[in-house]
Design a protein around this motif. Structure first.
Motif, PDB file in Angstrom:
ATOM      1  N   ARG A   1      14.872 -26.033   5.306  1.00  0.00           N
ATOM      2  CA  ARG A   1      14.617 -25.192   4.141  1.00  0.00           C
ATOM      3  C   ARG A   1      13.738 -25.891   3.112  1.00  0.00           C
ATOM      4  NH1 ARG A   1      15.927 -19.646   3.870  1.00  0.00           N
ATOM      5  NH2 ARG A   1      17.640 -19.350   5.300  1.00  0.00           N
TER       6      ARG A   1
ATOM      7  N   PRO B   1      12.837 -30.372 -11.431  1.00  0.00           N
ATOM      8  CA  PRO B   1      12.721 -29.008 -11.980  1.00  0.00           C
ATOM      9  C   PRO B   1      13.777 -28.027 -11.485  1.00  0.00           C
ATOM     10  CG  PRO B   1      10.894 -29.539 -10.484  1.00  0.00           C
ATOM     11  CD  PRO B   1      11.670 -30.789 -10.653  1.00  0.00           C
TER      12      PRO B   1
ATOM     13  N   ARG C   1       8.462 -18.513   7.678  1.00  0.00           N
ATOM     14  CA  ARG C   1       8.054 -19.934   7.646  1.00  0.00           C
ATOM     15  C   ARG C   1       6.773 -20.136   8.453  1.00  0.00           C
ATOM     16  NH1 ARG C   1      11.064 -23.553   4.125  1.00  0.00           N
ATOM     17  NH2 ARG C   1       9.785 -25.103   5.145  1.00  0.00           N
TER      18      ARG C   1
ATOM     19  N   ALA D   1      13.325 -17.289   0.352  1.00  0.00           N
ATOM     20  CA  ALA D   1      14.325 -18.270  -0.092  1.00  0.00           C
ATOM     21  C   ALA D   1      15.753 -17.774   0.090  1.00  0.00           C
ATOM     22  CB  ALA D   1      14.073 -18.624  -1.553  1.00  0.00           C
TER      23      ALA D   1
ATOM     24  N   TRP E   1      13.566 -15.150   9.058  1.00  0.00           N
ATOM     25  CA  TRP E   1      13.191 -16.334   8.258  1.00  0.00           C
ATOM     26  C   TRP E   1      12.132 -17.166   8.996  1.00  0.00           C
ATOM     27  CZ3 TRP E   1      14.209 -21.421   9.855  1.00  0.00           C
ATOM     28  CH2 TRP E   1      13.885 -22.413   8.930  1.00  0.00           C
TER      29      TRP E   1
ATOM     30  N   CYS F   1      10.894 -27.015   0.679  1.00  0.00           N
ATOM     31  CA  CYS F   1       9.918 -26.101   0.071  1.00  0.00           C
ATOM     32  C   CYS F   1       8.602 -26.078   0.866  1.00  0.00           C
ATOM     33  CB  CYS F   1       9.645 -26.579  -1.357  1.00  0.00           C
ATOM     34  SG  CYS F   1       8.303 -25.695  -2.144  1.00  0.00           S
ATOM     35  N   PRO F   2       8.203 -24.907   1.379  1.00  0.00           N
ATOM     36  CA  PRO F   2       6.936 -24.845   2.127  1.00  0.00           C
ATOM     37  C   PRO F   2       5.711 -24.869   1.212  1.00  0.00           C
ATOM     38  CG  PRO F   2       7.926 -22.675   2.028  1.00  0.00           C
ATOM     39  CD  PRO F   2       8.890 -23.601   1.340  1.00  0.00           C
TER      40      PRO F   2
ATOM     41  N   HIS G   1      22.313 -24.092   0.003  1.00  0.00           N
ATOM     42  CA  HIS G   1      22.300 -23.877   1.450  1.00  0.00           C
ATOM     43  C   HIS G   1      23.688 -23.364   1.853  1.00  0.00           C
ATOM     44  CE1 HIS G   1      18.807 -26.760   2.706  1.00  0.00           C
ATOM     45  NE2 HIS G   1      18.679 -26.498   1.417  1.00  0.00           N
TER      46      HIS G   1
ATOM     47  N   ARG H   1      21.638 -19.844   4.260  1.00  0.00           N
ATOM     48  CA  ARG H   1      21.717 -19.538   2.823  1.00  0.00           C
ATOM     49  C   ARG H   1      22.947 -18.668   2.613  1.00  0.00           C
ATOM     50  NH1 ARG H   1      18.301 -22.943   0.371  1.00  0.00           N
ATOM     51  NH2 ARG H   1      16.121 -22.421   0.534  1.00  0.00           N
TER      52      ARG H   1
ATOM     53  N   PHE I   1      11.966 -31.289  -3.768  1.00  0.00           N
ATOM     54  CA  PHE I   1      11.515 -30.128  -2.989  1.00  0.00           C
ATOM     55  C   PHE I   1      12.567 -29.696  -1.969  1.00  0.00           C
ATOM     56  CE2 PHE I   1       7.170 -31.461  -4.331  1.00  0.00           C
ATOM     57  CZ  PHE I   1       6.778 -30.263  -4.904  1.00  0.00           C
ATOM     58  N   GLY I   2      13.749 -30.287  -2.006  1.00  0.00           N
ATOM     59  CA  GLY I   2      14.818 -29.837  -1.123  1.00  0.00           C
ATOM     60  C   GLY I   2      14.800 -30.557   0.219  1.00  0.00           C
ATOM     61  N   PHE I   3      15.572 -29.978   1.158  1.00  0.00           N
ATOM     62  CA  PHE I   3      15.891 -30.736   2.370  1.00  0.00           C
ATOM     63  C   PHE I   3      15.824 -29.905   3.641  1.00  0.00           C
ATOM     64  CE2 PHE I   3      17.905 -32.791  -1.182  1.00  0.00           C
ATOM     65  CZ  PHE I   3      17.511 -34.098  -0.988  1.00  0.00           C
TER      66      PHE I   3
HETATM   67  C1  HEM Z   1       6.655 -28.171  -8.357  1.00  0.00           C
HETATM   68  C2  HEM Z   1       6.802 -26.993  -7.828  1.00  0.00           C
HETATM   69  C3  HEM Z   1       7.924 -26.628  -6.888  1.00  0.00           C
HETATM   70  C4  HEM Z   1       9.182 -27.150  -6.759  1.00  0.00           C
HETATM   71  C5  HEM Z   1       9.801 -28.275  -7.552  1.00  0.00           C
HETATM   72  C6  HEM Z   1       9.845 -26.421  -5.701  1.00  0.00           C
HETATM   73  C7  HEM Z   1      11.134 -26.680  -5.275  1.00  0.00           C
HETATM   74  C8  HEM Z   1      11.768 -25.976  -4.284  1.00  0.00           C
HETATM   75  C9  HEM Z   1      13.133 -26.224  -3.853  1.00  0.00           C
HETATM   76  C10 HEM Z   1      14.070 -27.263  -4.426  1.00  0.00           C
HETATM   77  C11 HEM Z   1      13.404 -25.339  -2.866  1.00  0.00           C
HETATM   78  C12 HEM Z   1      14.714 -25.225  -2.098  1.00  0.00           C
HETATM   79  C13 HEM Z   1      14.665 -26.161  -0.910  1.00  0.00           C
HETATM   80  C14 HEM Z   1      15.970 -26.210  -0.155  1.00  0.00           C
HETATM   81  O1  HEM Z   1      16.616 -25.177  -0.018  1.00  0.00           O
HETATM   82  O2  HEM Z   1      16.388 -27.303   0.301  1.00  0.00           O
HETATM   83  C15 HEM Z   1      12.228 -24.529  -2.667  1.00  0.00           C
HETATM   84  C16 HEM Z   1      12.141 -23.511  -1.740  1.00  0.00           C
HETATM   85  C17 HEM Z   1      11.025 -22.734  -1.595  1.00  0.00           C
HETATM   86  N1  HEM Z   1       9.811 -22.888  -2.228  1.00  0.00           N
HETATM   87 FE1  HEM Z   1       9.342 -24.264  -3.617  1.00  0.00          FE
HETATM   88  N2  HEM Z   1       8.998 -25.484  -5.207  1.00  0.00           N
HETATM   89  C18 HEM Z   1       7.811 -25.572  -5.900  1.00  0.00           C
HETATM   90  C19 HEM Z   1       6.686 -24.830  -5.710  1.00  0.00           C
HETATM   91  C20 HEM Z   1       6.542 -23.873  -4.745  1.00  0.00           C
HETATM   92  C21 HEM Z   1       5.315 -23.137  -4.481  1.00  0.00           C
HETATM   93  C22 HEM Z   1       3.987 -23.352  -5.234  1.00  0.00           C
HETATM   94  C23 HEM Z   1       5.596 -22.274  -3.473  1.00  0.00           C
HETATM   95  C24 HEM Z   1       4.693 -21.314  -2.774  1.00  0.00           C
HETATM   96  C25 HEM Z   1       3.432 -21.523  -2.597  1.00  0.00           C
HETATM   97  C26 HEM Z   1       6.977 -22.444  -3.109  1.00  0.00           C
HETATM   98  C27 HEM Z   1       7.626 -21.731  -2.126  1.00  0.00           C
HETATM   99  C28 HEM Z   1       8.949 -21.914  -1.767  1.00  0.00           C
HETATM  100  C29 HEM Z   1       9.646 -21.091  -0.779  1.00  0.00           C
HETATM  101  C30 HEM Z   1       9.050 -19.918  -0.007  1.00  0.00           C
HETATM  102  C31 HEM Z   1      10.947 -21.603  -0.680  1.00  0.00           C
HETATM  103  C32 HEM Z   1      12.077 -21.085   0.203  1.00  0.00           C
HETATM  104  C33 HEM Z   1      12.101 -21.868   1.508  1.00  0.00           C
HETATM  105  C34 HEM Z   1      13.188 -21.403   2.472  1.00  0.00           C
HETATM  106  O3  HEM Z   1      14.217 -20.896   2.034  1.00  0.00           O
HETATM  107  O4  HEM Z   1      13.003 -21.578   3.685  1.00  0.00           O
HETATM  108  N3  HEM Z   1       7.523 -23.424  -3.893  1.00  0.00           N
HETATM  109  N4  HEM Z   1      11.237 -24.948  -3.526  1.00  0.00           N
END
Ligand code: HEM
Length: 490
Positions: free
Chosen positions: A418, A346, A105, A93, A101, A420-421, A353, A77, A413-415
Motif C-alpha cells: 500500500r 504529514p 495500482r 486508498a 485495487w 504511496c504510489p 491498513h 484496508r 509514504f507508508g508501507f
Molecule cells: C508529500 C506528499 C505525499 C505524502 C506524504 C503521501 C503519503 C501517503 C501515505 C502515508 C499513504 C498510505 C500508505 C499506506 O497505506 O501504507 C498514501 C497512499 C496513497 N497516496 Fe500518497 N502521499 C503523498 C502524495 C501523493 C501524490 C502526489 C499522489 C498521487 C499522485 C498520491 C497517491 C496516493 C494513493 C493513490 C494512495 C493509496 C495507495 C493504496 O491504498 O494502495 N500520494 N500516501
C-alpha cells in the motif's frame, strides 16, 4: 495461520464498551500511541468502541510485517461505512486488497513509477516558479496557506488532467477544494466510530436535531461524483481532439488505448476516473503540508536556510536558476527534504491498513480484519534530539547523501503493497519547489510595530494530514530573485 491459543499483543487496560476511547488525547493521538509504545513495546493491541486495533510504533517492525513474505496479510484496508457515505468507496486508498485495487495500482505504476514521473519535470519547474513569484509578491503579509493551497491545487490539476489553470478561482479548483474541506470535516474518526458502533444512524432523517451532518454527507457524495466525472471528461475530450498536454489521465487513456487498439472499455474508464480523482484527494493536502512544514523549519532553523543557499550558490552560480540537472550535485537540499518529512510526518498515523488473514508475530496473535495503524510520527521520533531540524542526519561525514536517503524512501509514504504510489511524483513537485524557494527567497520571523521579532510557537493541526497552525513570517527576495521573470520568457 489460526492460532486461537496465543495472546494478543500487550496494550493498555480497557473498560467495557468504550475500550481505550477515554485514554487517547484526541488532539495528538499519535503521541498517546507513542507513549503506550514506551510502556508496552513495539506492537500494541487496543480497542476503541467496537473496533480492534494493532498499533505499530517501530519502522523495523512495520517493514518486517509489510515488506516481506507476509506483505499480502497487511495489505488490506478496513471497510468503514463512512467511506461509502462520503462516496469514497472506489477511491484507490480505500479499496480492499483485491483485483479492483490491483487495476488501480497498475494504472498508477504505468504513469507514476520513478522513471515515468520524470517526464513531468517541466511542469514541476514552471509551477515552482509561479509559487515563488506569488510568495514574493505577498511578502509583506503573506497568506501562506492560501498561496500553498493554490500552488498545490493548480499543480495537481495540471499534472493529473492537463488543466492550465493559474487562478485559484477557477471552478474546478473551487470544486475540489470545497470537496476536500468537507471531507476533512465530515470524515473524522469520531463520525466513523459512530457509524461503526450504531450502524442504524445512517438510516435516520437528517432533520433530527444533531443529525444535520447526514445531509452534509449526502452533499459530499454528490461533490465526489462531480470531481470524479468533470475533469476526466475534459481531458478525454482533449485527448480525442489531439490537443491534450502531458498529464496522468492523458497517459492513462493513451497507454490503455495502445494496449487494446481502441477506446478503453467502460469498466476500465470508471477505474481511471476513480484513480485520477484519488490523486487530488491523496496528493494535495499532503504536499502542501510538507511545504508548509519546510517553511516553518527554515524560519526556526535559519542556519539551515543559509547553508542551503550557500550550496546552491557554489553549484549553480548566481546568474541562473537551479534545474533538475543540478539535483545530484545538491545533497544538502535533498537532505532538507528528507528531514522535513522526518521532522513532522504529514500523515502522522498513515492510512489504516487491515489484515487479510490471521497471522502470528513474535508469539502474538494478529487476528484477521484487525485495523493496523503504522504510527509514522512515533517512527520519526526514534533518533537523537528528534525535535531538532538537522539535515545532517541524512548525510555522510563527507557531505554526500547517505545511501538510503531519498524522500521517496521515507516511512512517511507508508508501507508494503500500500506504499504511496505518488511518492516519485510528490518528490519531483516538492524538489522543484524547495530548490527554487531556497534559491530565490529568504524567510524570517515577522516583526511587530516596535521592530521586535514575533516569536513562533510551532503547533501542528490535527487530522488525517497535519500541518503547521498559521504563523506570521516575512519573505524577501535574494539577489537571484530577479531571474524569476526571465524564466517565464524562456
Ligand atoms: C508529500 C506528499 C505525499 C505524502 C506524504 C503521501 C503519503 C501517503 C501515505 C502515508 C499513504 C498510505 C500508505 C499506506 O497505506 O501504507 C498514501 C497512499 C496513497 N497516496 Fe500518497 N502521499 C503523498 C502524495 C501523493 C501524490 C502526489 C499522489 C498521487 C499522485 C498520491 C497517491 C496516493 C494513493 C493513490 C494512495 C493509496 C495507495 C493504496 O491504498 O494502495 N500520494 N500516501
Amino acid at each position: 495461520k489460526k492460532s486461537p491459543g496465543l495472546p494478543l499483543p500487550p496494550g493498555p487496560p480497557r473498560i467495557p464498551f468504550l475500550g481505550n476511547a477515554l485514554d487517547i488525547d484526541i488532539t495528538e493521538p499519535h503521541a498517546t500511541y507513542a507513549r503506550w509504545g514506551h510502556q508496552y513495546g513495539e506492537i500494541i493491541y487496543s480497542r476503541l468502541l467496537g473496533q480492534d486495533y494493532i498499533i505499530v510504533n517501530s519502522e523495523k517492525v512495520a517493514r518486517t510485517l509489510s515488506d516481506t513474505r507476509r506483505s499480502a496479510v497487511y495489505a488490506g484496508r478496513p471497510q468503514l461505512s463512512i467511506y461509502k457515505l462520503l462516496g469514497l468507496e472506489y477511491s484507490t486508498a480505500m479499496l480492499p486488497y483485491g483485483d479492483a485495487w490491483r487495476v488501480h495500482r497498475k494504472l498508477f505504476h504505468q504513469t507514476l513509477r520513478s522513471d515515468a514521473a520524470v517526464k513531468y519535470q517541466p511542469i514541476y519547474m514552471s509551477k515552482a516558479i509561479s509559487l515563488v513569484q506569488n510568495l514574493l509578491q505577498d511578502g509583506a503579509a503573506p497568506n501562506l496557506e492560501t498561496i500553498l493551497q493554490a500552488f498545490v491545487a493548480t499543480t495537481v490539476l495540471s499534472l493529473t488532467y492537463g488543466y492550465n489553470i493559474e487562478s485559484q478561482d477557477h471552478p474546478v479548483v473551487k470544486l475540489v477544494q470545497t470537496l476536500n474541506n468537507m471531507l476533512s470535516k465530515e470524515g473524522t474518526p469520531e463520525k466513523s466510530a459512530l457509524f461503526e458502533t450504531f450502524p442504524f444512524v445512517k438510516y435516520l432523517p437528517s432533520w433530527i436535531p444533531g443529525l444535520g451532518f447526514l445531509g452534509r454527507l449526502a452533499t459530499c457524495r454528490r461533490l465526489t461524483k462531480e470531481v470524479w466525472d468533470q475533469p476526466f471528461e475534459y481531458t478525454k475530450g482533449e485527448v480525442a481532439a489531439g490537443t491534450a498536454p502531458q498529464s496522468v489521465v492523458a497517459d492513462f487513456l493513451t497507454s490503455n488505448q495502445e494496449d487494446k487498439g481502441n477506446q478503453p472499455c467502460q469498466e476500465l474508464e470508471a477505474t481511471m476516473k476513480a484513480a485520477a480523482a484519488t490523486v487530488y484527494l491523496a496528493g494535495a493536502e499532503t504536499s502542501s503540508s510538507v511545504l508548509h512544514t519546510f517553511i516553518l523549519a527554515m524560519i526556526l532553523f535559519p542556519e539551515v536556510q543559509e547553508k542551503a543557499r550557500a550550496e546552491i550558490d557554489s553549484v549553480v552560480g548566481e546568474d541562473r536558476l537551479p534545474t533538475f540537472g543540478d539535483r545530484d550535485s545538491l545533497p544538502y537540499i535533498e537532505a532538507i527534504i528528507c528531514e522535513t518529512m522526518r521532522w513532522h510526518p504529514p500523515v502522522p498515523l498513515g492510512i489504516p491498513h487491515a489484515t487479510t488473514t490471521d497471522d502470528v508475530y513474535q508469539g502474538f496473535r494478529i487476528p484477521k480484519g484487525v485495523i493496523i495503524i503504522f504510527n509514522e510520527w512515533a517512527m520519526s521520533r526514534d533518533c537523537v534530539n528528534p525535535d531538532h531540524f538537522d539535515p545532517g542526519r541524512h548525510l555522510l561525514p563527507t557531505g554526500e547523501l547517505s545511501p538510503n536517503a531519498r524522500m521517496s524512501g521515507s516511512s512517511s509514504f507508508g508501507f508494503g503493497r500500500r506504499v504511496c504510489p505518488g511518492r516519485f511524483f510528490a518528490e519531483g513537485v516538492l524538489w522543484a519547489a524547495f530548490v527554487q524557494i531556497l534559491a530565490t527567497l529568504r524567510f524570517s520571523k515577522a516583526t511587530d510595530a516596535s521592530g521586535h521579532p514575533v516569536e513562533i510557537n510551532p503547533v501542528f493541526t490535527n487530522g488525517v494530514t497535519s500541518q503547521p497552525a498559521p504563523f506570521q513570517l516575512s519573505i524577501t527576495g535574494t539577489a537571484r530573485a530577479q531571474l524569476i521573470d526571465k524564466y517565464e520568457s524562456l
